[in-house]
Design a protein around this motif. Structure first.
Motif, PDB file in Angstrom:
ATOM      1  N   PRO A 143       0.806  -0.966  -0.297  1.00  0.00           N
ATOM      2  CA  PRO A 143       0.088  -0.069  -0.025  1.00  0.00           C
ATOM      3  C   PRO A 143       0.788   1.220  -0.007  1.00  0.00           C
ATOM      4  O   PRO A 143       1.951   1.338   0.608  1.00  0.00           O
ATOM      5  CB  PRO A 143      -0.862  -0.071   1.125  1.00  0.00           C
ATOM      6  CG  PRO A 143      -0.743  -1.534   1.720  1.00  0.00           C
ATOM      7  CD  PRO A 143       0.452  -2.058   1.381  1.00  0.00           C
ATOM      8  N   LEU A 144       0.554   2.190  -0.840  1.00  0.00           N
ATOM      9  CA  LEU A 144       1.219   3.459  -0.773  1.00  0.00           C
ATOM     10  C   LEU A 144       0.620   4.429   0.182  1.00  0.00           C
ATOM     11  O   LEU A 144      -0.494   4.266   0.645  1.00  0.00           O
ATOM     12  CB  LEU A 144       0.881   4.274  -2.000  1.00  0.00           C
ATOM     13  CG  LEU A 144       1.294   3.540  -3.292  1.00  0.00           C
ATOM     14  CD1 LEU A 144       0.984   4.018  -4.517  1.00  0.00           C
ATOM     15  CD2 LEU A 144       2.928   3.293  -3.314  1.00  0.00           C
ATOM     16  N   ASP A 145       1.470   5.231   0.828  1.00  0.00           N
ATOM     17  CA  ASP A 145       1.425   5.882   1.993  1.00  0.00           C
ATOM     18  C   ASP A 145       0.571   7.544   1.294  1.00  0.00           C
ATOM     19  O   ASP A 145       1.125   8.511   1.306  1.00  0.00           O
ATOM     20  CB  ASP A 145       2.573   6.533   2.724  1.00  0.00           C
ATOM     21  CG  ASP A 145       2.308   7.303   3.883  1.00  0.00           C
ATOM     22  OD1 ASP A 145       1.415   7.190   4.388  1.00  0.00           O
ATOM     23  OD2 ASP A 145       3.238   8.249   4.323  1.00  0.00           O
ATOM     24  N   LEU A 146      -0.417   7.077   0.709  1.00  0.00           N
ATOM     25  CA  LEU A 146      -1.390   8.191   0.225  1.00  0.00           C
ATOM     26  C   LEU A 146      -2.806   7.787   0.733  1.00  0.00           C
ATOM     27  O   LEU A 146      -3.232   6.861   0.995  1.00  0.00           O
ATOM     28  CB  LEU A 146      -1.319   8.111  -1.185  1.00  0.00           C
ATOM     29  CG  LEU A 146      -0.027   8.719  -1.935  1.00  0.00           C
ATOM     30  CD1 LEU A 146      -0.095   8.307  -3.504  1.00  0.00           C
ATOM     31  CD2 LEU A 146       0.310  10.037  -1.721  1.00  0.00           C
ATOM     32  N   PRO A 147      -3.709   9.038   0.639  1.00  0.00           N
ATOM     33  CA  PRO A 147      -5.083   8.824   1.095  1.00  0.00           C
ATOM     34  C   PRO A 147      -5.792   7.602   0.383  1.00  0.00           C
ATOM     35  O   PRO A 147      -5.626   7.564  -0.932  1.00  0.00           O
ATOM     36  CB  PRO A 147      -5.815  10.112   0.564  1.00  0.00           C
ATOM     37  CG  PRO A 147      -4.462  11.140   0.964  1.00  0.00           C
ATOM     38  CD  PRO A 147      -3.333  10.398   0.338  1.00  0.00           C
ATOM     39  N   GLY A 148      -6.472   6.744   1.059  1.00  0.00           N
ATOM     40  CA  GLY A 148      -6.881   5.580   0.440  1.00  0.00           C
ATOM     41  C   GLY A 148      -6.108   4.414   0.493  1.00  0.00           C
ATOM     42  O   GLY A 148      -6.601   3.399  -0.011  1.00  0.00           O
ATOM     43  N   ALA A 149      -4.748   4.663   0.660  1.00  0.00           N
ATOM     44  CA  ALA A 149      -3.895   3.461   0.690  1.00  0.00           C
ATOM     45  C   ALA A 149      -3.988   2.441  -0.399  1.00  0.00           C
ATOM     46  O   ALA A 149      -4.095   1.300  -0.351  1.00  0.00           O
ATOM     47  CB  ALA A 149      -4.171   2.567   2.030  1.00  0.00           C
ATOM     48  N   PRO A 150      -3.957   3.167  -1.808  1.00  0.00           N
ATOM     49  CA  PRO A 150      -4.124   2.312  -2.955  1.00  0.00           C
ATOM     50  C   PRO A 150      -2.833   1.291  -3.126  1.00  0.00           C
ATOM     51  O   PRO A 150      -1.721   1.629  -2.488  1.00  0.00           O
ATOM     52  CB  PRO A 150      -4.152   3.004  -4.215  1.00  0.00           C
ATOM     53  CG  PRO A 150      -3.303   4.457  -3.517  1.00  0.00           C
ATOM     54  CD  PRO A 150      -3.705   4.648  -2.246  1.00  0.00           C
ATOM     55  N   VAL A 151      -3.084   0.034  -3.304  1.00  0.00           N
ATOM     56  CA  VAL A 151      -1.967  -0.928  -3.518  1.00  0.00           C
ATOM     57  C   VAL A 151      -1.542  -0.960  -5.200  1.00  0.00           C
ATOM     58  O   VAL A 151      -2.799  -1.516  -5.995  1.00  0.00           O
ATOM     59  CB  VAL A 151      -2.543  -2.330  -3.297  1.00  0.00           C
ATOM     60  CG1 VAL A 151      -1.104  -3.455  -3.340  1.00  0.00           C
ATOM     61  CG2 VAL A 151      -2.691  -2.069  -1.496  1.00  0.00           C
ATOM     62  N   PRO A 152      -0.653  -0.846  -5.730  1.00  0.00           N
ATOM     63  CA  PRO A 152      -0.191  -0.878  -7.248  1.00  0.00           C
ATOM     64  C   PRO A 152      -0.172  -2.255  -7.402  1.00  0.00           C
ATOM     65  O   PRO A 152       0.264  -3.071  -6.734  1.00  0.00           O
ATOM     66  CB  PRO A 152       1.175  -0.184  -7.248  1.00  0.00           C
ATOM     67  CG  PRO A 152       1.211   0.589  -6.124  1.00  0.00           C
ATOM     68  CD  PRO A 152       0.542   0.011  -5.088  1.00  0.00           C
ATOM     69  N   VAL A 153      -0.830  -2.632  -8.471  1.00  0.00           N
ATOM     70  CA  VAL A 153      -0.918  -4.074  -9.036  1.00  0.00           C
ATOM     71  C   VAL A 153      -0.330  -3.824 -10.583  1.00  0.00           C
ATOM     72  O   VAL A 153      -0.787  -3.338 -11.546  1.00  0.00           O
ATOM     73  CB  VAL A 153      -2.481  -4.347  -9.163  1.00  0.00           C
ATOM     74  CG1 VAL A 153      -2.364  -5.872  -9.727  1.00  0.00           C
ATOM     75  CG2 VAL A 153      -2.853  -4.482  -7.715  1.00  0.00           C
ATOM     76  N   ALA A 154       0.813  -4.610 -10.795  1.00  0.00           N
ATOM     77  CA  ALA A 154       1.477  -4.507 -12.173  1.00  0.00           C
ATOM     78  C   ALA A 154       0.527  -4.979 -13.086  1.00  0.00           C
ATOM     79  O   ALA A 154       0.120  -6.466 -12.950  1.00  0.00           O
ATOM     80  CB  ALA A 154       2.866  -5.313 -12.066  1.00  0.00           C
ATOM     81  N   THR A 155      -0.017  -4.480 -14.418  1.00  0.00           N
ATOM     82  CA  THR A 155      -0.639  -5.047 -15.331  1.00  0.00           C
ATOM     83  C   THR A 155      -0.079  -4.491 -16.528  1.00  0.00           C
ATOM     84  O   THR A 155      -0.731  -4.049 -17.349  1.00  0.00           O
ATOM     85  CB  THR A 155      -2.270  -4.555 -15.031  1.00  0.00           C
ATOM     86  OG1 THR A 155      -2.161  -3.205 -14.937  1.00  0.00           O
ATOM     87  CG2 THR A 155      -3.002  -5.244 -14.085  1.00  0.00           C
ATOM     88  N   HIS A 156       1.166  -4.979 -16.881  1.00  0.00           N
ATOM     89  CA  HIS A 156       1.920  -4.569 -18.122  1.00  0.00           C
ATOM     90  C   HIS A 156       1.186  -4.996 -19.275  1.00  0.00           C
ATOM     91  O   HIS A 156       1.020  -6.216 -19.341  1.00  0.00           O
ATOM     92  CB  HIS A 156       3.177  -4.972 -17.886  1.00  0.00           C
ATOM     93  CG  HIS A 156       3.887  -4.338 -16.679  1.00  0.00           C
ATOM     94  ND1 HIS A 156       5.163  -4.834 -16.482  1.00  0.00           N
ATOM     95  CD2 HIS A 156       3.637  -3.386 -15.939  1.00  0.00           C
ATOM     96  CE1 HIS A 156       5.638  -3.906 -15.187  1.00  0.00           C
ATOM     97  NE2 HIS A 156       4.424  -3.192 -14.915  1.00  0.00           N
ATOM     98  N   GLY A 157       1.161  -4.489 -20.193  1.00  0.00           N
ATOM     99  CA  GLY A 157       0.349  -4.997 -21.574  1.00  0.00           C
ATOM    100  C   GLY A 157       0.062  -3.894 -22.312  1.00  0.00           C
ATOM    101  O   GLY A 157       0.475  -3.546 -23.365  1.00  0.00           O
ATOM    102  N   HIS A 158      -1.038  -3.264 -21.983  1.00  0.00           N
ATOM    103  CA  HIS A 158      -1.208  -2.051 -22.571  1.00  0.00           C
ATOM    104  C   HIS A 158      -0.432  -1.037 -22.855  1.00  0.00           C
ATOM    105  O   HIS A 158      -0.284  -0.301 -24.027  1.00  0.00           O
ATOM    106  CB  HIS A 158      -2.685  -1.558 -21.818  1.00  0.00           C
ATOM    107  CG  HIS A 158      -3.360  -0.119 -22.620  1.00  0.00           C
ATOM    108  ND1 HIS A 158      -4.201  -0.266 -23.645  1.00  0.00           N
ATOM    109  CD2 HIS A 158      -3.536   1.060 -22.095  1.00  0.00           C
ATOM    110  CE1 HIS A 158      -4.417   0.912 -23.957  1.00  0.00           C
ATOM    111  NE2 HIS A 158      -3.996   1.772 -23.132  1.00  0.00           N
ATOM    112  N   THR A 159       0.302  -0.691 -21.870  1.00  0.00           N
ATOM    113  CA  THR A 159       1.701  -0.032 -21.893  1.00  0.00           C
ATOM    114  C   THR A 159       2.653  -0.878 -21.251  1.00  0.00           C
ATOM    115  O   THR A 159       2.274  -1.885 -20.500  1.00  0.00           O
ATOM    116  CB  THR A 159       1.774   1.141 -21.553  1.00  0.00           C
ATOM    117  OG1 THR A 159       1.622   1.192 -19.928  1.00  0.00           O
ATOM    118  CG2 THR A 159       0.491   2.059 -22.323  1.00  0.00           C
ATOM    119  N   SER A 160       4.150  -0.745 -21.425  1.00  0.00           N
ATOM    120  CA  SER A 160       4.907  -1.593 -20.803  1.00  0.00           C
ATOM    121  C   SER A 160       4.889  -1.510 -19.270  1.00  0.00           C
ATOM    122  O   SER A 160       5.422  -2.484 -18.705  1.00  0.00           O
ATOM    123  CB  SER A 160       6.378  -1.011 -21.070  1.00  0.00           C
ATOM    124  OG  SER A 160       6.498  -1.375 -22.631  1.00  0.00           O
ATOM    125  N   GLY A 161       4.474  -0.527 -18.599  1.00  0.00           N
ATOM    126  CA  GLY A 161       4.378  -0.030 -17.245  1.00  0.00           C
ATOM    127  C   GLY A 161       2.923  -0.017 -16.710  1.00  0.00           C
ATOM    128  O   GLY A 161       2.914   0.745 -15.740  1.00  0.00           O
TER     129      GLY A 161
END
Length: 246
Positions: A143-161
């Motif tokens: 989780p990122l230390d930002l409001p909402g604590a979003p968790v990045p999920v790598a979904t590479h393909g549509h673009t490389s990152g």
């Protein structure tokens, strides 16, 4: 704008969504529409009784122009930091570009919805050069230390990152363009992949969907189309089936 879960909002630009996460007086902005959508994004923030200065951090699912408009503008005006996948940082800087151009659509002008959509996004600034020199890679895993604590999920393909963002406390997944629920160039409604002209690597996109399907999420907030309430695994299965039958 609609509240898809407590303190999780979907705002709309020109055929594209942005997500706003609220935690008290502080906000996180995920994606920013086209350059012409900056006013709409600011209006959505102010409708919550907040100001753009209350955004503590901004996240990009990917660096296509229809997701960068307010991100670049708010960074330039207010110095709000921008974060994205390490593989996408160079794309934000425009060290390279993985994006369909006008010539890619010329053979498609006779197809469903193409010409009206092109005219609409041109008015929204789709041809404007847009880049950001100091986007940051995510500072840590989890989780990122930002409001909402979003968790990045790598979904590479549509673009490389390309990155999706999981909000496990709300059962929400912000899918960006890895999985959408509608698009002006598609006759389909509901979970689907974007038309192939937009995709950098379809095989990688399909693999990314397998990653999404493992998450615990019952609400999908996509980059394009309305939010839907259904298990992400079921949405992925529907999108993959539609892709395979063409």
């Amino acid at each position: 704008m609609d509240e898809v879960a407590p303190n999780v909002f979907r705002a709309t630009g020109t055929d594209v969504n942005v997500a706003i996460l609220r935690d008290g007086d502080a906000l996180t902005l995920i994606d920013g529409g086209y350059p012409g959508d900056i006013g709409a994004v600011e209006g959505a923030i102010r409708s919550l009784g907040r100001r753009p200065e209350d955004v503590q951090g901004m996240l990009l699912t990917h660096a296509h122009i229809d997701h960068m408009g307010a991100i670049v503008a708010f960074h330039d005006r207010y110095g709000i930091p921008v974060f994205t996948d390490p593989a996408e940082v160079a794309h934000v800087r425009r060290d390279y570009l993985e994006q369909a151009t006008a010539k890619d659509f010329l053979p498609m002008l006779h197809r469903h919805g193409v010409l009206p959509w092109l005219l609409r996004i041109a008015r929204a600034g789709a041809t404007k050069p847009l880049s950001l020199d100091d986007a940051h890679a995510f500072p840590s895993d989890g989780p990122l230390d930002l409001p909402g604590a979003p968790v990045p999920v790598a979904t590479h393909g549509h673009t490389s990152g390309h990155t999706a963002y999981h909000l496990p406390q709300h059962g929400v997944i912000v899918t960006g363009d890895a999985l959408v629920t509608a698009h002006p160039l598609s006759k389909l409604q509901g979970p689907q992949l974007l038309p192939a002209v937009f995709d950098h690597g379809t095989s990688d996109t399909l693999a990314a969907l397998d990653h999404l399907a493992t998450l615990d999420a019952e609400t999908i907030l996509p980059g394009h189309g309305p939010s839907v309430s259904m298990p992400i695994a079921a949405a992925v299965a529907q999108a993959v089936n539609r892709y395979r039958i063409g």
